[in-house]
Design an enzyme around this catalytic site. Structure first.
Site, short mmCIF file in Angstrom:
data_model
loop_
_atom_site.label_atom_id
_atom_site.label_comp_id
_atom_site.label_asym_id
_atom_site.label_seq_id
_atom_site.Cartn_x
_atom_site.Cartn_y
_atom_site.Cartn_z
CB CYS A 1 -3.51 -0.15 8.80
SG CYS A 1 -4.40 -0.26 7.23
CB CYS B 1 -0.97 0.01 1.17
SG CYS B 1 -0.19 0.19 2.77
#
Ligand SMILES: Cc1ncc(COP(=O)(O)O)c(C=O)c1O
Ligand SMILES: Cc1ncc(COP(=O)(O)O)c(C=O)c1O
Ligand code: FES
Ligand code: FES
Lengths: 146, 387, 387, 146
Positions: A103, A33
């Site tokens: 995350c 990402c």
């Protein structure tokens, strides 16, 4: 898509910034990402984390998990801090959407990376702490489970 | 939150209340199936024909060249897959671009798994294809050129007329995905030598779930959805009469107001672009400065990750996007921004603002003022940014 | 014409005004694209999920097993074509029936041209398949059994539970086209071992242009319409939010009123059938006397050609059909009536009357009274009829 | 889908019925759609069609074209009647939808068949009259012109 707690930590992130002459710094990223998280730790002689700051280039969840992670480790000993898993961070935030689990891994791993840096500098071995990877991701498959 | 500034008209538009008005009687009053024989329902066939006429007229096409579908994605799938099927005797090569919508790209993927060869043309830094490269890509087995009219992310308008000429010269079918362009810029299928064209109702203030595929008379593609004899036996399924009426009404409104709207939107767009580039450091405009959709502005901000910016804009009541709506949830940066040569981490910080008829100068000022603060705030948090 | 008696609810139904009410805010107010990230639009994702839940509940399914489509035809095409594609390693044989809707039959035709072998089961005089014949048709290469829940012309309800058991026993996927059944008769995907199920909104007082395909978790079919990541990456295209809301609302209303409605409709249906068979000579009922949809009556009248009868009924304000709406314009007699063994010229004189919630006994009396006259009048004109 | 004239002739067909001891009867059908038309002619010694009746099993267009055809040939001589084509019948009805053109052929051909019957009975040859086929249809392809 985010819980209220996530939105709160995203909107008002705690402990943003840098520490000068930190006891340890750790930077990790997720190549997929493209996001990056950096943790600064200030650790006293009793192995207690006196202060912690972060800088994050990343999505809403990345910011919120960094912020929550700093809150969770602040005041803890190094050994206690090691037990703050990404799961603990997520729980404290009332959960994350599935695509955002990675995350929270950044948050866990950036703390570990900073602790590792601290241990190296001090010539310590912290039990249970492994050398962090710089590219952090789950073994996520393209979601294909039908 | 009270304020709402909607700057995501490329994702979808508000159905114009006048359009809804036209649709309404077809739900609970004139609800008949247009294929039925009795007069109550057969009247709906005429209503449908009227919409076909409206749309045909807006394209310089004939009424029986307009086929209703459920939207842009279906139209794109139909055009690619049915052409590959119908013209397989002639060849197995298709030319498209790297910046198409996923409805084209994933259909092309699918075809590649089934023996079709696909050339994906590069684009330059503005997102424009190179006409020579296109011509060089043509093989004796090329059956289709599919190139989008205007890009949904960066707004760049491709040289459609020139592409049409090349296609015609080589006797190859030319399909264009005009989902973002139809109703916004003038299109003429004959002057541009377009053989097939996809459009989607909700992108020009019509309803969602309805679109069309223009198929030039003589193009021998067959059904993609098989079944009943609707749409001259080429697209099965009970006709979505309210949707068709709504799309027809929206097409008419869009055509009538196009020139005026384009002027107003592009003036505001340029004002927006100028303010952003001047007032926000490390910002760049993506897409072509002039060959772009009247309502599209797309920026990159270095050291900024897109999602965070969008959420902060949302907190201010501003609806904007980064990449396209239908790929959100994906972590990959936009294939379009990569294709125009942006590096991964910069492509991540993109912002698309797409204006509508209602957008005002005050809206733009409010957005830019907030955006400045937001970009500043995020950069302060970023480990990549040192000022 | 003032009077309007709508007895063609199998062709399409009136969108319930309460359904339209629920849809309305999603056109011009809450018009956001559900895939967008900002709260204005993301709220529509939740609305969508709510509809998915409603529909899933009505089938005993899980919410993430419901995939929205543009209607019954798309659902049928998807189920057949994508199964053939996904399971081609396992085999290339599909079993269906001679009385399916054209959305199935023409998809099967298409697949036959692409290397798939298809067995079309016969039906008996009532339109029922034979379970032994089904089991005998199974081969090691059979990948799919697709048998409709209820027939759209003659209303016969197939032994779905038993078919499901056979499919399960042989470890073969079972798809059912429930376009006519969903919302009208109880369906439970687990109890009936259904792996895939097609439905269409406008057949149960929802809007046109929206439908769904139920896909059991674990069934590995992929997209039919490729593109954006909507519908868990299995069906591309900006979601038709108003349509989805409307279909969800209609599903809820249908479920809540089902038992009552079925009782009322089947009582009236039987009254209609009894009067017609008693009062009109040379008439017969098509389909099963009891295993039939609550709202379906289908007759043949000897020496009568269908179209003329329909036009005369229309002149009296009665909406009825002969065959199915989507094949009107075709001269061929119904494949369903031929499959139940009727000769060509008798199959031509069929009349389908399908009742709705609003149908009254007075309506039925009016229809039968007129029908008697009309049949008599046409017969007097017929060179085949001597009385 | 039908013109007003078609609807009128369908709703109030002219000359329905039979003629006892007709001068000629002709029955034709279209095997594809299954429809059948029968014409009865009463022809006087001057070859003038004094009366005409029909019976039709068929669609709206079949009924309307039969009805119109009877009107067009009534009072005409045999030679004149022969010139009443399906096109003339359609024109008199303000046209028919394309899928219904074949219905008007039934009307033309059933008149011809009745005239043929008349000619055979009388031992006449009518110029331009061919032996009618009993199955009448255009050479219609599945409409495929895209
Ligand atoms: C049994 C059956 N299957 C499929 C369909 C197709 O549905 P739709 O016309 O809504 O696409 C219909 C109705 O037309 C039907 O009755
Ligand atoms: C260029 C382009 N093509 C195709 C589509 C697909 O249209 P829809 O989502 O209406 O199916 C879109 C929008 O989503 C688009 O922008
Ligand atoms: S998406 Fe990469 S950190 Fe959240
Ligand atoms: S359809 Fe056969 S005569 Fe008209």
């Amino acid at each position: 898509m985010y819980s209220e707690k996530v939105m709160d930590h995203f909107e008002n992130p705690r402990n943003v910034g840098e520490i000068e002459n930190p006891s340890g710094v750790g930077t990790v990223g997720n190549a997929k990402c493209g996001d990056i998280m950096r943790m600064y730790l200030d650790i006293d002689e009793n192995h207690v984390i006196k202060d912690v700051k972060f800088k994050t280039f990343g999505c809403g969840a990345a910011v919120a998990t960094s912020s929550m992670a700093t809150e969770l480790v602040k005041g803890k000993t190094v050994e206690e801090a090691l037990k703050v898993t990404n799961k603990a961070v997520m729980d404290a935030l009332d959960g994350l959407p599935p695509v955002k689990v990675h995350c929270s891994l950044l948050a866990e791993e950036s703390i570990h990376a900073a602790l590792w840096d601290y241990a190296e500098k001090k010539g310590l071995t912290i039990e249970g702490l492994k050398k962090p990877k710089s590219d952090i991701h789950e073994d996520e498959e393209e979601e294909e489970e039908y | 939150m009270n304020k709402l500034i909607y700057l995501d008209n490329a994702a979808t538009t508000k159905t114009d209340p006048r359009v809804v008005e036209e649709m309404l009687p077809y739900f609970s009053e004139k609800f008949g199936n247009p294929s039925s024989i009795y007069s109550f329902a057969a009247a709906n066939k005429e209503v449908e024909t009227k919409q076909r006429d409206r749309i045909a007229k807006s394209l310089g096409a004939k009424s029986n060249e307009i086929y209703f579908t459920a939207g842009g994605s279906e139209s794109d799938n139909w055009a690619l897959k049915a052409t590959a099927e119908a013209y397989k005797e002639k060849g197995n090569h298709i030319i498209t671009t790297k910046i198409e919508h996923h409805a084209i790209l994933h259909s092309a993927d699918y075809l590649e798994k089934h023996g079709i060869e696909v050339t994906y043309l590069d684009v330059d830094e503005y997102g424009l294809i190179d006409l020579d490269e296109l011509e060089n890509a043509i093989r004796p087995t090329t059956i289709l050129i599919s190139i989008m009219f205007a890009n949904n992310e960066i707004g760049t308008i491709e040289p459609i007329k020139e592409i049409g000429e090349i296609a015609k010269k080589h006797n190859i079918l030319f399909h264009t995905d005009a989902v973002q362009a139809y109703g916004h810029v003038p299109i003429h299928v004959d002057e541009m030598n377009i053989d097939m064209l996809s459009a989607s109702g909700h992108k020009f203030n019509g309803p969602k779930g309805i679109g069309f595929l223009y198929i030039r008379k003589g193009v021998k593609i067959r059904s993609f959805i098989h079944g009943g004899a609707q749409e001259r036996k080429r697209r099965a399924g009970t006709e979505n009469v309210p949707g068709i009426v709504g799309m027809g009404a929206a097409a008419k409104l869009a055509e009538d107001s196009m020139a005026e709207r384009a002027k107003q939107e592009s003036d505001l767009r340029d004002y927006l672009i100028n303010r952003v580039l001047k007032e926000i450091p490390y910002s760049r405009l993506n897409g072509h400065p002039t060959k772009r959709l009247p309502n599209n502005a797309n920026f990159c901000f270095r050291f900024i990750e897109g999602e965070g910016m969008l959420i902060r804009l949302d907190m201010k009541g501003i609806c904007a996007s980064s990449g396209s709506a239908c790929t959100s949830g994906s972590l990959d940066p936009s294939h379009v921004l990569l294709a125009i040569g942006l590096p991964h981490e910069i492509a991540h910080g993109s912002l698309r603002l797409t204006l509508g008829e209602d957008t005002t100068k005050e809206d733009i000022d409010y957005v830019v003022d907030n955006l400045k603060e937001i970009v500043k705030g995020i950069r302060e948090m970023s480990p990549l940014y040192e000022d």
